[in-house]
Scaffold this motif. Structure first.
Motif, PDB file in Angstrom:
ATOM      1  N   LYS A 404       5.592  39.286   5.134  1.00  0.00           N
ATOM      2  CA  LYS A 404       5.922  38.166   4.248  1.00  0.00           C
ATOM      3  C   LYS A 404       4.965  36.993   4.419  1.00  0.00           C
ATOM      4  O   LYS A 404       4.801  36.171   3.524  1.00  0.00           O
ATOM      5  N   ASN A 405       4.324  36.903   5.585  1.00  0.00           N
ATOM      6  CA  ASN A 405       3.424  35.785   5.830  1.00  0.00           C
ATOM      7  C   ASN A 405       1.954  36.136   5.622  1.00  0.00           C
ATOM      8  O   ASN A 405       1.084  35.296   5.832  1.00  0.00           O
ATOM      9  N   SER A 406       1.673  37.397   5.267  1.00  0.00           N
ATOM     10  CA  SER A 406       0.282  37.804   5.189  1.00  0.00           C
ATOM     11  C   SER A 406      -0.418  37.145   4.004  1.00  0.00           C
ATOM     12  O   SER A 406       0.219  36.623   3.095  1.00  0.00           O
ATOM     13  N   ASN A 407      -1.759  37.174   4.032  1.00  0.00           N
ATOM     14  CA  ASN A 407      -2.504  36.399   3.040  1.00  0.00           C
ATOM     15  C   ASN A 407      -2.333  36.934   1.629  1.00  0.00           C
ATOM     16  O   ASN A 407      -1.784  37.999   1.416  1.00  0.00           O
ATOM     17  N   LYS A 408      -2.822  36.177   0.663  1.00  0.00           N
ATOM     18  CA  LYS A 408      -2.545  36.483  -0.741  1.00  0.00           C
ATOM     19  C   LYS A 408      -3.078  37.838  -1.159  1.00  0.00           C
ATOM     20  O   LYS A 408      -2.514  38.494  -2.014  1.00  0.00           O
ATOM     21  N   ARG A 409      -4.178  38.252  -0.546  1.00  0.00           N
ATOM     22  CA  ARG A 409      -4.725  39.549  -0.912  1.00  0.00           C
ATOM     23  C   ARG A 409      -3.732  40.649  -0.573  1.00  0.00           C
ATOM     24  O   ARG A 409      -3.697  41.693  -1.193  1.00  0.00           O
ATOM     25  N   ALA A 410      -2.881  40.396   0.427  1.00  0.00           N
ATOM     26  CA  ALA A 410      -1.934  41.408   0.863  1.00  0.00           C
ATOM     27  C   ALA A 410      -0.613  41.355   0.094  1.00  0.00           C
ATOM     28  O   ALA A 410       0.186  42.251   0.193  1.00  0.00           O
ATOM     29  N   HIS A 411      -0.372  40.302  -0.649  1.00  0.00           N
ATOM     30  CA  HIS A 411       0.897  40.172  -1.358  1.00  0.00           C
ATOM     31  C   HIS A 411       0.997  41.154  -2.521  1.00  0.00           C
ATOM     32  O   HIS A 411       0.019  41.482  -3.171  1.00  0.00           O
ATOM     33  N   ILE A 412       2.208  41.574  -2.803  1.00  0.00           N
ATOM     34  CA  ILE A 412       2.468  42.365  -3.998  1.00  0.00           C
ATOM     35  C   ILE A 412       2.706  41.407  -5.141  1.00  0.00           C
ATOM     36  O   ILE A 412       3.634  40.595  -5.106  1.00  0.00           O
ATOM     37  N   ASN A 413       1.888  41.480  -6.141  1.00  0.00           N
ATOM     38  CA  ASN A 413       2.037  40.614  -7.302  1.00  0.00           C
ATOM     39  C   ASN A 413       3.354  40.936  -7.991  1.00  0.00           C
ATOM     40  O   ASN A 413       3.706  42.099  -8.187  1.00  0.00           O
ATOM     41  N   SER A 414       4.092  39.908  -8.369  1.00  0.00           N
ATOM     42  CA  SER A 414       5.397  40.129  -8.984  1.00  0.00           C
ATOM     43  C   SER A 414       5.306  40.909 -10.286  1.00  0.00           C
ATOM     44  O   SER A 414       6.264  41.519 -10.718  1.00  0.00           O
ATOM     45  N   SER A 415       4.144  40.892 -10.929  1.00  0.00           N
ATOM     46  CA  SER A 415       3.979  41.636 -12.178  1.00  0.00           C
ATOM     47  C   SER A 415       3.541  43.070 -11.940  1.00  0.00           C
ATOM     48  O   SER A 415       3.491  43.861 -12.881  1.00  0.00           O
ATOM     49  N   GLN A 416       3.265  43.414 -10.675  1.00  0.00           N
ATOM     50  CA  GLN A 416       2.733  44.746 -10.394  1.00  0.00           C
ATOM     51  C   GLN A 416       3.690  45.871 -10.780  1.00  0.00           C
ATOM     52  O   GLN A 416       3.267  46.863 -11.368  1.00  0.00           O
ATOM     53  N   PRO A 417       5.016  45.773 -10.468  1.00  0.00           N
ATOM     54  CA  PRO A 417       5.910  46.844 -10.906  1.00  0.00           C
ATOM     55  C   PRO A 417       5.903  47.046 -12.416  1.00  0.00           C
ATOM     56  O   PRO A 417       5.904  48.187 -12.892  1.00  0.00           O
ATOM     57  N   ILE A 418       5.887  45.951 -13.173  1.00  0.00           N
ATOM     58  CA  ILE A 418       5.884  46.068 -14.634  1.00  0.00           C
ATOM     59  C   ILE A 418       4.606  46.748 -15.103  1.00  0.00           C
ATOM     60  O   ILE A 418       4.642  47.646 -15.965  1.00  0.00           O
ATOM     61  N   THR A 419       3.486  46.325 -14.531  1.00  0.00           N
ATOM     62  CA  THR A 419       2.202  46.938 -14.908  1.00  0.00           C
ATOM     63  C   THR A 419       2.218  48.430 -14.625  1.00  0.00           C
ATOM     64  O   THR A 419       1.776  49.241 -15.438  1.00  0.00           O
ATOM     65  N   ARG A 420       2.727  48.805 -13.465  1.00  0.00           N
ATOM     66  CA  ARG A 420       2.777  50.218 -13.093  1.00  0.00           C
ATOM     67  C   ARG A 420       3.698  50.991 -14.036  1.00  0.00           C
ATOM     68  O   ARG A 420       3.366  52.088 -14.491  1.00  0.00           O
ATOM     69  N   ILE A 421       4.861  50.425 -14.347  1.00  0.00           N
ATOM     70  CA  ILE A 421       5.813  51.121 -15.214  1.00  0.00           C
ATOM     71  C   ILE A 421       5.224  51.319 -16.605  1.00  0.00           C
ATOM     72  O   ILE A 421       5.344  52.398 -17.206  1.00  0.00           O
ATOM     73  N   MET A 422       4.562  50.299 -17.129  1.00  0.00           N
ATOM     74  CA  MET A 422       3.964  50.422 -18.458  1.00  0.00           C
ATOM     75  C   MET A 422       2.844  51.463 -18.453  1.00  0.00           C
ATOM     76  O   MET A 422       2.659  52.193 -19.425  1.00  0.00           O
ATOM     77  N   SER A 423       2.119  51.530 -17.353  1.00  0.00           N
ATOM     78  CA  SER A 423       1.065  52.539 -17.232  1.00  0.00           C
ATOM     79  C   SER A 423       1.660  53.942 -17.247  1.00  0.00           C
ATOM     80  O   SER A 423       1.129  54.856 -17.895  1.00  0.00           O
ATOM     81  N   GLU A 424       2.784  54.120 -16.559  1.00  0.00           N
ATOM     82  CA  GLU A 424       3.419  55.432 -16.538  1.00  0.00           C
ATOM     83  C   GLU A 424       4.014  55.785 -17.902  1.00  0.00           C
ATOM     84  O   GLU A 424       4.017  56.950 -18.305  1.00  0.00           O
ATOM     85  N   LEU A 425       4.519  54.782 -18.598  1.00  0.00           N
ATOM     86  CA  LEU A 425       5.052  55.025 -19.937  1.00  0.00           C
ATOM     87  C   LEU A 425       3.947  55.546 -20.858  1.00  0.00           C
ATOM     88  O   LEU A 425       4.145  56.503 -21.618  1.00  0.00           O
ATOM     89  N   LYS A 426       2.785  54.927 -20.775  1.00  0.00           N
ATOM     90  CA  LYS A 426       1.649  55.366 -21.584  1.00  0.00           C
ATOM     91  C   LYS A 426       1.226  56.785 -21.201  1.00  0.00           C
ATOM     92  O   LYS A 426       0.965  57.632 -22.061  1.00  0.00           O
ATOM     93  N   GLU A 427       1.196  57.052 -19.892  1.00  0.00           N
ATOM     94  CA  GLU A 427       0.782  58.368 -19.417  1.00  0.00           C
ATOM     95  C   GLU A 427       1.737  59.451 -19.893  1.00  0.00           C
ATOM     96  O   GLU A 427       1.320  60.521 -20.347  1.00  0.00           O
ATOM     97  N   LEU A 428       3.045  59.169 -19.801  1.00  0.00           N
ATOM     98  CA  LEU A 428       4.024  60.161 -20.240  1.00  0.00           C
ATOM     99  C   LEU A 428       3.992  60.350 -21.753  1.00  0.00           C
ATOM    100  O   LEU A 428       4.247  61.449 -22.257  1.00  0.00           O
ATOM    101  N   GLY A 429       3.682  59.275 -22.477  1.00  0.00           N
ATOM    102  CA  GLY A 429       3.572  59.403 -23.928  1.00  0.00           C
ATOM    103  C   GLY A 429       2.437  60.308 -24.349  1.00  0.00           C
ATOM    104  O   GLY A 429       2.476  60.940 -25.413  1.00  0.00           O
ATOM    105  N   GLU A 430       1.405  60.382 -23.529  1.00  0.00           N
ATOM    106  CA  GLU A 430       0.248  61.224 -23.830  1.00  0.00           C
ATOM    107  C   GLU A 430       0.368  62.613 -23.226  1.00  0.00           C
ATOM    108  O   GLU A 430      -0.453  63.489 -23.500  1.00  0.00           O
TER     109      GLU A 430
END
Length: 640
Positions: A404-430
């Motif tokens: 929780k205290n690690s530097n910003k490069r190590a943080h999980i961006n709050s938008s990362q799950p959404i980005t990943r889910i949308m990527s999988e939606l596109k992949e499954l659509g194809e």
């Protein structure tokens, strides 16, 4: 005299600033000509969070046996290695040109050794627990992503004429030079460091050296390593981590500083900080073995390798390391003759589990081999502290993740799950596979509904099944849950099921997996033998599962698994798969619910009573089927 001429009047291996201590290793032959190594440009990025490390001046350690150590050096080293576990060392006795020559040898090893020779010389890491030889990319995995690190490792026991043959033919002409450099690391640099550490522990100055002195019978390792730049998707999955946070297995590690800014150390405040490059310096760190012998007083360094700054992103990272170990047979029990060790050991009982089980404390060699075998092979489990843990010889070994205290490069961006889910939606659509389909619900992107065809040539092959995949907000770093909504005879309905890729087993989950992985896993496991102890599992005879599937076909169109309708999706199963594969019209049952259908439902209710003591789940599933039949007759068109 430790010298070696390069043909231009330069003695490449002359000990600088003190008399050469080992004249038996004098070298007079000229160096083999190989391409020089040009160091990469240093990063211009200055706003990095640099690690505040102490610096050890090795030239201050004097005497024929390196036994003259100033008290201020002892105090400085004790402070550094009891808190940070990391420090720089300078004035080691080699010139920068000598060190660059070793990097050139490493460059030659990876650029000029044939693939055939690399394969012939692969290290036996899994069985023998040894790094000696060539380590190919991909042997280790982190969160399902294979590493991009090549290594060529020379063990201290492998320089005899007979054992040299296990190394690539392209390296044979360089073996004497490699051996000499390894001996210098051991006989000069390591010996000086161990002299100081012995005094830090208030032991006789030669104590630790005496446990390490026999180089030819020891397990020291000289390593040339190449960290190749991974694909962008790998860095994205791992947040730029290219080698997971860990402690070394050995006593003392000697890292020769190089310009690529990728090495990070986890400092006492739980923050990852970057180790700055210092030309012709080395970075020292402590490993597990010396941590054990010191009763925990000397801290094993927690470090990792990450993606460099953008202005160095196009470089591969060439590394040069010397890993020193105590001799193979040294038992890793605390050196309790030391008052420092006794005090530190009061609150640490490393080997209690071994003692309770009547097992001996492992030796330095045994510990090294156990850790080599286990590292990067996926046996760790996620702990409540956010790190991965694995038990080795009863000791909890930690593999360190972001905190929780690690530097910003190590943080999980709050938008990362959404980005990943949308990527999988596109992949499954194809995805053109007609065996499955999945999509998120309209009002919750973390709740997915899937439709799955039963695997061919099994009792499930005529079935089309529906369920939910529930993604956590930390996805893909935590696994989903899976719930079936249609009876299937393999798993319960409306129940989270226990599988290696679901929330029941976070220790097995790999973020590189996804929704498609889960769908394929469900298809693959559907026909496997059910484990009665697993949550949501159903034990049912194949003929009963087949009969259950047939009833979906025979009762009525609305009862067929392909015609079943989810009350959330509001679409029949076959329609969810229609864009991939048309349902065979000859199999479609279009007749309205008939008396035969009702009779079949009544038969199943009777069958429920007959099987009550044999398979409770079959009763429930068939009862649900009968209930659907009655609902259908009443005009209901969905299955709640």
């Amino acid at each position: 005299m430790l010298t070696r001429s390069d043909g231009h009047g330069t003695d490449l291996y002359r000990a600088v600033a003190y008399p050469p201590p080992f004249p038996s290793f004098a070298m007079t032959t000229e160096l083999v000509q190989i391409p020089a190594w040009t160091p990469p440009a240093e990063t211009k990025k200055e706003d990095l969070d640099w690690a505040p490390l102490h610096t050890l001046d090795l030239s201050k350690i004097q005497g024929e046996d390196f036994d003259q150590v100033p008290q201020d050096v002892v105090e400085q080293v004790g402070e550094a290695f009891s808190k940070d576990g990391f420090m720089y060392a300078v004035n080691h006795g080699l010139t920068h040109e000598q060190v660059l020559r070793q990097f050139a040898i490493g460059q030659y090893a990876f650029n000029n050794v044939s693939e055939e020779e690399k394969k012939r010389c692969v290290a036996d890491m899994v069985n023998a627990g040894s790094f000696v030889g060539y380590k190919p990319m991909g042997h280790w995995q982190l969160q399902g992503v294979k590493d991009r690190i090549e290594q060529l490792n020379f063990g201290s026991q492998t320089f005899t004429p007979a054992k040299r043959e296990r190394f690539p033919v392209q390296m044979q002409s360089l073996m004497d030079e490699i051996h000499e450099f390894a001996r210098y690391n051991h006989d000069v640099i390591l010996r000086k460091v161990l002299a100081v550490l012995s005094l830090v522990l208030k032991l006789p100055v030669q104590t630790l050296w005496n446990l390490s002195a026999d180089h030819e019978k020891g397990l020291d390792l000289l390593r040339y390593a190449l960290y190749r730049t991974p694909p962008k998707e790998d860095d994205t999955t791992l947040n730029g981590v290219r080698l997971q946070g860990h402690t070394d297995f050995n006593s003392v590690s000697i890292l020769w500083s190089q310009p690529i800014t990728s090495l990070e150390v986890l400092m006492p405040d739980d923050v990852w900080r970057t180790v700055r490059y210092r030309p012709n310096a080395i970075v020292l760190n402590m490993g597990d073995a010396i941590h054990f012998l010191s009763g925990g007083f000397l801290k094993p360094t927690i470090h990792r390798v990450v993606a460099p700054p953008e202005d160095q992103a196009h470089y591969d990272r060439l590394g040069l390391f010397y890993f020193a170990l105590f001799n193979d047979d040294v038992e890793l029990k605390p050196l309790t003759d030391s008052p420092v060790v006794r005090k530190a050991h009061e609150s640490r009982n490393f080997w209690d589990e071994c003692k309770r089980n009547g097992l001996p404390i492992p030796t330095a060699g045994e510990w090294e081999r156990m850790r080599v075998r286990a590292y990067g092979q996926g046996g760790q489990k996620k702990g409540s502290d956010g790190h991965d843990h694995v038990k080795i010889a009863g000791v909890d070994v930690t593999l360190y993740n972001d905190t929780k205290n690690s530097n910003k490069r190590a943080h999980i961006n709050s938008s990362q799950p959404i980005t990943r889910i949308m990527s999988e939606l596109k992949e499954l659509g194809e995805d053109k596979d007609s065996g499955y389909a999945a999509h998120p619900s309209e009002d919750n992107i973390f709740e997915w509904h899937f439709t799955l065809r039963g695997p061919q040539n099994t009792e499930f092959e005529r079935g089309v099944y529906h369920g939910k995949i529930l993604l956590p907000t930390e996805y893909p770093f935590r696994p989903p849950d899976v719930v079936f909504l249609t009876p299937n005879g393999r798993w319960e309905v409306n129940t989270k099921i226990c599988l290696t890729f679901t929330g029941f087993h976070e220790e097995f989950w790999q973020p590189a997996w996804g929704i498609r992985t889960a769908l394929l896993g469900l298809q693959s496991l559907m026909a496997s033998k059910a484990d009665e102890s697993a949550a949501g599992a159903v034990v049912m005879a194949p003929e009963d599962r087949e009969e259950l599937a047939e009833q979906y076909v025979n009762i009525a169109d609305l009862l067929r698994s392909s015609a079943w309708t989810c009350n959330v999706c509001q679409v029949q199963n076959h329609a969810l798969l229609a864009h991939k594969h048309a349902i065979d019209e000859n199999e479609a049952i279009k007749a309205p619910v008939s008396s035969e259908s009702e009779a079949a439902a009544e038969d199943h209710v009777r069958l429920k009573d007959e099987r009550a003591r044999g398979c409770e789940y079959v009763c429930d599933a068939i009862y649900e089927l009968a209930r659907v039949s009655l609902c259908a007759r009443a005009g209901a068109h969905t299955y709640a």
